[in-house]
Scaffold this motif. Structure first.
Motif, PDB file in Angstrom:
ATOM      1  N   ASP A 366      14.783  19.532  21.893  1.00 31.07           N
ATOM      2  CA  ASP A 366      16.185  19.305  21.538  1.00 31.07           C
ATOM      3  C   ASP A 366      16.720  17.963  22.019  1.00 31.07           C
ATOM      4  N   ARG A 367      15.909  17.199  22.740  1.00 27.87           N
ATOM      5  CA  ARG A 367      16.397  15.918  23.238  1.00 27.87           C
ATOM      6  C   ARG A 367      16.622  14.956  22.073  1.00 27.87           C
ATOM      7  N   PRO A 368      17.650  14.101  22.162  1.00 27.79           N
ATOM      8  CA  PRO A 368      17.983  13.209  21.042  1.00 27.79           C
ATOM      9  C   PRO A 368      16.828  12.306  20.629  1.00 27.79           C
ATOM     10  N   GLU A 369      16.067  11.762  21.616  1.00 26.17           N
ATOM     11  CA  GLU A 369      14.981  10.847  21.257  1.00 26.17           C
ATOM     12  C   GLU A 369      13.835  11.549  20.548  1.00 26.17           C
ATOM     13  N   VAL A 370      13.784  12.876  20.652  1.00 23.34           N
ATOM     14  CA  VAL A 370      12.780  13.648  19.912  1.00 23.34           C
ATOM     15  C   VAL A 370      13.301  13.971  18.514  1.00 23.34           C
ATOM     16  N   ARG A 371      14.518  14.467  18.438  1.00 27.60           N
ATOM     17  CA  ARG A 371      15.096  14.818  17.125  1.00 27.60           C
ATOM     18  C   ARG A 371      15.170  13.609  16.210  1.00 27.60           C
ATOM     19  N   LEU A 372      15.438  12.434  16.789  1.00 30.49           N
ATOM     20  CA  LEU A 372      15.603  11.219  15.991  1.00 30.49           C
ATOM     21  C   LEU A 372      14.346  10.861  15.212  1.00 30.49           C
ATOM     22  N   HIS A 373      13.176  11.168  15.768  1.00 33.82           N
ATOM     23  CA  HIS A 373      11.914  10.706  15.167  1.00 33.82           C
ATOM     24  C   HIS A 373      11.096  11.837  14.564  1.00 33.82           C
ATOM     25  N   LYS A 374      11.732  12.961  14.251  1.00 34.49           N
ATOM     26  CA  LYS A 374      11.006  14.110  13.727  1.00 34.49           C
ATOM     27  C   LYS A 374      10.290  13.751  12.432  1.00 34.49           C
ATOM     28  N   CYS A 375       8.989  14.006  12.368  1.00 39.50           N
ATOM     29  CA  CYS A 375       8.199  13.748  11.167  1.00 39.50           C
ATOM     30  C   CYS A 375       6.894  14.528  11.275  1.00 39.50           C
ATOM     31  N   ASP A 376       6.178  14.637  10.149  1.00 42.26           N
ATOM     32  CA  ASP A 376       4.878  15.310  10.161  1.00 42.26           C
ATOM     33  C   ASP A 376       3.825  14.449  10.854  1.00 42.26           C
ATOM     34  N   VAL A 377       3.766  13.171  10.447  1.00 44.20           N
ATOM     35  CA  VAL A 377       2.726  12.262  10.936  1.00 44.20           C
ATOM     36  C   VAL A 377       3.365  10.952  11.378  1.00 44.20           C
ATOM     37  N   ALA A 378       2.939  10.462  12.518  1.00 49.82           N
ATOM     38  CA  ALA A 378       3.375   9.146  13.005  1.00 49.82           C
ATOM     39  C   ALA A 378       2.153   8.261  13.188  1.00 49.82           C
ATOM     40  N   VAL A 379       2.292   7.001  12.812  1.00 47.23           N
ATOM     41  CA  VAL A 379       1.245   5.999  13.012  1.00 47.23           C
ATOM     42  C   VAL A 379       1.878   4.848  13.787  1.00 47.23           C
ATOM     43  N   LEU A 380       1.287   4.514  14.930  1.00 44.09           N
ATOM     44  CA  LEU A 380       1.810   3.421  15.751  1.00 44.09           C
ATOM     45  C   LEU A 380       0.695   2.439  16.051  1.00 44.09           C
ATOM     46  N   GLY A 381       0.885   1.195  15.647  1.00 42.76           N
ATOM     47  CA  GLY A 381      -0.115   0.171  15.910  1.00 42.76           C
ATOM     48  C   GLY A 381      -0.050  -0.934  14.882  1.00 42.76           C
ATOM     49  N   ASP A 382      -0.347  -2.131  15.322  1.00 43.55           N
ATOM     50  CA  ASP A 382      -0.375  -3.274  14.414  1.00 43.55           C
ATOM     51  C   ASP A 382      -1.641  -3.252  13.575  1.00 43.55           C
ATOM     52  N   VAL A 383      -1.546  -3.809  12.377  1.00 45.11           N
ATOM     53  CA  VAL A 383      -2.733  -4.016  11.540  1.00 45.11           C
ATOM     54  C   VAL A 383      -2.822  -5.497  11.202  1.00 45.11           C
ATOM     55  N   PRO A 384      -4.025  -6.013  10.955  1.00 42.79           N
ATOM     56  CA  PRO A 384      -4.157  -7.433  10.609  1.00 42.79           C
ATOM     57  C   PRO A 384      -3.484  -7.740   9.270  1.00 42.79           C
ATOM     58  N   ASP A 385      -3.094  -8.986   9.114  1.00 36.79           N
ATOM     59  CA  ASP A 385      -2.533  -9.466   7.851  1.00 36.79           C
ATOM     60  C   ASP A 385      -3.677  -9.702   6.883  1.00 36.79           C
ATOM     61  N   ALA A 386      -3.786  -8.836   5.882  1.00 35.17           N
ATOM     62  CA  ALA A 386      -4.910  -8.903   4.947  1.00 35.17           C
ATOM     63  C   ALA A 386      -4.583  -9.685   3.682  1.00 35.17           C
ATOM     64  N   ARG A 387      -3.547 -10.485   3.709  1.00 36.85           N
ATOM     65  CA  ARG A 387      -3.291 -11.365   2.557  1.00 36.85           C
ATOM     66  C   ARG A 387      -4.265 -12.536   2.607  1.00 36.85           C
ATOM     67  N   PRO A 388      -4.847 -12.907   1.487  1.00 39.43           N
ATOM     68  CA  PRO A 388      -5.838 -13.992   1.499  1.00 39.43           C
ATOM     69  C   PRO A 388      -5.337 -15.271   2.137  1.00 39.43           C
ATOM     70  N   GLN A 389      -4.094 -15.652   1.840  1.00 37.83           N
ATOM     71  CA  GLN A 389      -3.567 -16.917   2.341  1.00 37.83           C
ATOM     72  C   GLN A 389      -3.409 -16.925   3.851  1.00 37.83           C
ATOM     73  N   ALA A 390      -3.440 -15.764   4.483  1.00 40.47           N
ATOM     74  CA  ALA A 390      -3.340 -15.713   5.937  1.00 40.47           C
ATOM     75  C   ALA A 390      -4.659 -16.042   6.609  1.00 40.47           C
ATOM     76  N   SER A 391      -5.757 -16.026   5.863  1.00 41.88           N
ATOM     77  CA  SER A 391      -7.078 -16.227   6.464  1.00 41.88           C
ATOM     78  C   SER A 391      -7.858 -17.386   5.876  1.00 41.88           C
ATOM     79  N   VAL A 392      -7.652 -17.695   4.589  1.00 40.23           N
ATOM     80  CA  VAL A 392      -8.442 -18.740   3.936  1.00 40.23           C
ATOM     81  C   VAL A 392      -7.516 -19.631   3.120  1.00 40.23           C
ATOM     82  N   SER A 393      -8.012 -20.825   2.790  1.00 44.61           N
ATOM     83  CA  SER A 393      -7.182 -21.769   2.044  1.00 44.61           C
ATOM     84  C   SER A 393      -7.864 -22.280   0.784  1.00 44.61           C
ATOM     85  N   ALA A 394      -9.185 -22.455   0.804  1.00 44.10           N
ATOM     86  CA  ALA A 394      -9.890 -22.957  -0.381  1.00 44.10           C
ATOM     87  C   ALA A 394      -9.754 -21.962  -1.530  1.00 44.10           C
TER      88      ALA A 394
END
Length: 611
Positions: A366-394
């Motif tokens: 019943d705590r507010p910080e729990v009720r605020l984020h209620k969901c089935d699945v949570a994913v926490l973490g950075d992922v790499p930028d997979a856009r081509p222009q972020a890694s290569v230029s030619a």
């Protein structure tokens, strides 16, 4: 410049200047006193500029009026000037206050451990700028350093005499309108000041080091005095070090730290002074090589370097290599890197991450910080930028990168790092562009393993659950570049306090790809009483995590994306958490794998090693 296009609207300046002066008085009381007694000249008229912000018009001897700082629209000119400057990697110096907004924006642009120095020889101009721009927060934090007086060299030397923890500015950024013939003179004066200050810092370092080298007695039991050190300013390192310091306090071990959280804590002298002032029995460096501090301390001083999951081990330590300290790695692979970099085998060991039982715990639903984020699945973490222009230029490399992304449905389901060669070969055939240079080919293989695969497989896992109608929320950087958007995407990974609320709120926390921080996330979730489901790494868990393997191997995991839907639905329907493998894993973690246990292990190792 004719002032007729400006409005003569008067704006109250008192509160802004008072806040700035109060902040300045805490760190630079002499300058604050001089500014308080400096009057704004009578030929300066407070008006509203063409951009609608407060400004001044300065009447010259010929009767013409010029805009303060040379700009009638500082909210346009200052951002343009700052935008043109490449992001500085160290401290910078503005040789004039200009409109005042330039300095304020530069502070926001440089890294949090860096400072912007502003020298203004005209104290009246400095006072006027402080009535226009509220810079009290960066001034109080020591991130905006104001200097005044007739000579920039004298001002710098005087400041560094009183504030020894700062690094000297590495770059001069003249504001727009600064006369070119003055740049050379300022540069010469700054370089002269730098030589004087560097010589003084060497003397000061030698004096403190002599004190530290003379100490021969250290008490490691039962409650050593510990100083936590680092030269790594990345947020994850600072969070790791902060967790360590809080845990030391909870153990009753007197603790202090010197971390690059602010400019005042960045010079070697700041770290040595922290060791001396705290009379440290044990030095613990975090994600930093302790060998760099060893030349300044006693050969009997116990010192240990602990690399967390994201610690970046230097490829070759060379002259900075360790001579007598312990070096602890979060994984066996990281330990191998330490040995390859120059750490002697007998001084390198594995010490995996520990659970932060102070930050993560079971919360009432019943705590507010729990009720605020209620969901089935949570994913926490950075992922790499997979856009081509972020890694290569030619252009040819961009086509190849895109071909690898397009083929993801064919390889993502059962991906392992060993498949990178086959994935690249297929893309080469599709593009009719074989990579003949081995260096470039190796770079593409690394991109598949470190960038493309983690980003693509993580995105596909999220998309699959969204299509299945499962409520999912994602926190982290890089997801938007992979196509994950709000409302699924919530923002960057939040603070530990907020993460604890999320772990308690979510039906299950998903780790969709094994990365350096996956185990740390799993420990956080389990310590907070949550449930975690992770994609199995490509190697047995005991090989990757010999200390945590027995606990983690009992947790459910998956490899194929097609396993996700049924497994997640099973987690959500299972409410018997007390008898689950998650509850048992939590008990094991709290009994033997917390940060407190890890620190006690460091103390015992150091006690035996330095006996």
């Amino acid at each position: 410049m004719d002032s007729r296009q400006g409005s003569d609207t008067t704006v109250n300046e008192g509160d802004c200047f008072a806040r700035n002066l109060a902040a300045l008085r805490r760190l630079q009381p002499a300058l604050a006193t001089r500014l308080q007694s400096t009057a704004i000249p009578g030929h300066a008229e407070r008006v509203t500029g063409r951009d609608g912000t407060p400004n001044y018009l300065i009447r010259g001897d010929d009767g013409r009026r010029e805009w303060f700082g040379g700009s009638s629209m500082p909210t346009i000119s200052a951002p343009a000037m700052v935008e043109q400057a490449n992001t500085p990697k160290g401290n910078v110096l503005l040789p004039a206050v200009a409109t005042g907004l330039e300095a304020k924006l530069l502070v926001e642009k440089v890294a949090a451990h860096c400072a912007v120095f502003v020298y203004e020889h005209n104290l009246a101009a400095l006072r006027m700028a402080l009535t226009l721009q509220d810079v009290s927060e960066p001034v109080a934090a020591g991130r905006l350093v104001l200097l005044g007086g007739d000579e920039v060299e004298a001002a710098l030397v005087a400041f560094f005499r009183e504030h020894v923890g700062y690094e000297f500015p590495s770059r001069i950024l003249p504001p727009t309108g600064f006369l070119p013939d003055r740049v050379g003179a300022v540069k010469a004066a700054v370089e002269s000041a730098g030589r004087t200050i560097a010589a003084r810092q060497i003397v000061a370092v030698d004096e403190v080091a002599a004190e530290l080298r003379s100490r021969q007695s250290f008490a490691l039991a039962p409650s050593p005095r510990v100083v936590v050190l680092s030269v790594d300013p990345r947020p994850d390192t600072l969070e790791f070090a902060g967790r360590i310091e809080r845990t030391l306090d909870s153990l009753g071990w007197p603790a202090a730290s010197c971390l690059p959280q602010s400019p005042q804590r960045c010079h070697t002298l700041a770290r040595l002074s922290a060791i001396r002032d705290h009379r440290a029995d044990l030095l613990l460096t975090v994600n930093s090589c302790g060998g760099r501090i060893e030349p300044f301390i006693s050969g009997r001083q116990p010192i240990a370097s602990w690399y967390g999951p994201t610690g970046q081990v230097p490829p070759g330590l060379g002259d900075d290599g360790p001579h007598h300290g312990l070096h602890l790695a979060a994984t066996p692979a990281q330990r191998d890197q330490l040995v390859a970099g120059g750490v002697p085998e007998e001084r390198a060991a594995v010490l995996e991450v520990g659970a932060d039982a102070l930050s993560f715990s079971v919360l009432d639903a019943d705590r507010p910080e729990v009720r605020l984020h209620k969901c089935d699945v949570a994913v926490l973490g950075d992922v790499p930028d997979a856009r081509p222009q972020a890694s290569v230029s030619a252009e040819s490399h961009i086509r190849l990168f895109k071909a690898i992304l397009r083929s993801a449905p064919a390889w993502a389901e059962n991906y392992t790092p060993q498949q990178a060669d086959a994935i690249l070969a297929r893309a080469e055939r599709q593009c009719d562009r074989p990579l003949k240079e081995e260096r470039i080919r190796a770079g593409f293989l690394a991109m598949i393993r470190r960038t493309i695969a983690p980003a693509v497989i993580s995105r596909m896992a999220v998309e699959r659950l969204v299509k299945a109608g499962i409520s999912i929320r994602v926190w982290g950087r890089g997801w938007q570049a992979s196509g994950v958007r709000p409302p699924v995407l919530q923002g960057p990974v939040p603070s530990a306090e907020t993460r604890n609320g999320i772990y308690n709120a979510a039906g299950v926390v998903l780790c969709p790809f094994a990365t350096a921080v996956t185990v740390q996330t799993m420990l956080e979730v389990l310590t907070g009483g949550g449930r975690v489901y992770h994609r199995r790494p490509d190697r047995p868990i005991h090989e990757l995590h010999p200390q945590l393997g027995d606990t983690l191997q009992t947790l459910p995991s998956y490899h194929r994306l097609t396993e996700l839907d049924r497994a997640i639905s099973g987690f959500l329907s299972d409410t018997d958490a007390d008898t689950s493998p998650f509850a048992e894993a939590r008990r094991e973690i709290l009994a033997g794998h917390t940060l407190a246990h890890r620190l006690e292990s460091i103390r015992r190792h150091a006690e035996a090693f330095f006996a």
